[in-house]
Write a protein that holds these residues in place. Structure first.
Motif, short mmCIF file in Angstrom:
data_model
loop_
_atom_site.label_atom_id
_atom_site.label_comp_id
_atom_site.label_asym_id
_atom_site.label_seq_id
_atom_site.Cartn_x
_atom_site.Cartn_y
_atom_site.Cartn_z
N LYS A 82 -7.60 25.96 73.55
CA LYS A 82 -8.89 26.56 73.22
C LYS A 82 -9.54 27.12 74.49
N ASN A 83 -10.25 28.23 74.33
CA ASN A 83 -11.07 28.87 75.37
C ASN A 83 -10.30 29.78 76.32
N ALA B 112 -4.29 21.71 62.98
CA ALA B 112 -3.80 22.99 62.43
C ALA B 112 -4.94 23.95 62.09
N GLU B 113 -6.04 23.43 61.58
CA GLU B 113 -7.18 24.29 61.24
C GLU B 113 -7.78 24.92 62.49
N PHE B 114 -7.94 24.13 63.55
CA PHE B 114 -8.50 24.64 64.79
C PHE B 114 -7.55 25.63 65.46
N ILE B 115 -6.26 25.40 65.32
CA ILE B 115 -5.27 26.34 65.86
C ILE B 115 -5.43 27.69 65.17
N LEU B 116 -5.57 27.69 63.86
CA LEU B 116 -5.73 28.94 63.12
C LEU B 116 -7.02 29.65 63.53
N VAL B 117 -8.10 28.92 63.68
CA VAL B 117 -9.38 29.50 64.10
C VAL B 117 -9.24 30.12 65.49
N GLU B 118 -8.58 29.44 66.39
CA GLU B 118 -8.39 29.97 67.74
C GLU B 118 -7.53 31.23 67.71
#
Length: 189
Positions: free
Chosen positions: A8-9, A67-73
């Motif tokens: 992230k970032n 997995a959800e945060f990976i998709l958002v990133e």
């Protein structure tokens, strides 16, 4: 074994360089670093992950395992990449582009993004475009009409309204300030 990690970032080429250099300095066998991800060769996944989490957090990044945060990133990175090469030229709708790039149904992507970020994809993209407009204003190479065209606005007035809504300033007032009030792309929410 080769292991892929999501980060992230990471929003620019400097982020890639920092992640690569810092991991190599810690003895990690880096195979490839892209925006939002790194591939490493490891025999001990647990030890590698511990080192990576430490190095990443020290440099303002974060390892993503959900997995959800990976998709958002991935959505964020695709949108940032769109604004790297101007003029922006969306062939069709943003929703279709993201669904195709991420190989997923747009309604699923949109719902996950909104619930995670508390902001729609469209609103996030507007924020990115406004930051790009600020960058272009500060560069002083294009006039406002050219900036709106480069950012794929139908007319300058539409960009101008969005700019004022997001920043509280007109584009002219922002230009006259002659100061950098840009928000780092990893801080946009």
């Amino acid at each position: 074994m080769i292991k892929n990690y999501f980060i992230k970032n990471m929003v620019c080429d400097r982020c890639i360089k920092v992640v690569r250099d810092e991991l190599i300095n810690e003895g990690i066998a880096v195979k490839e670093v892209l925006l939002g991800s790194v591939s490493v060769e490891t025999e001990d996944e647990v030890a590698t992950q511990v080192i990576m989490e430490k190095v990443l957090s020290e440099n303002g990044f974060m390892l993503i395992t959900n997995a959800e945060f990976i998709l958002v990133e991935k959505v964020k990175l695709e949108l940032i990449k769109l604004l790297e090469d101007l003029p922006l030229n969306l062939d069709g709708k943003l929703s279709g582009l993201l669904a195709s790039k991420l190989n997923s149904d747009y309604s699923k992507i949109s719902k996950m993004f909104s619930s995670t970020e508390k902001l729609t994809i469209e609103k996030y993209f507007i924020k990115l475009k406004i930051e790009k407009a600020k960058e272009l204003i500060q560069a002083k190479e294009l006039n406002f009409t050219e900036i709106s065209q480069h950012l794929d606005y139908s007319n300058m007035n539409y960009l101008s309204r969005q700019f004022k809504n997001e920043t509280g300033l007109s584009m002219s007032a922002y230009k006259d300030l002659n100061k950098n009030f840009r928000i780092s792309l990893d801080q946009i929410l």
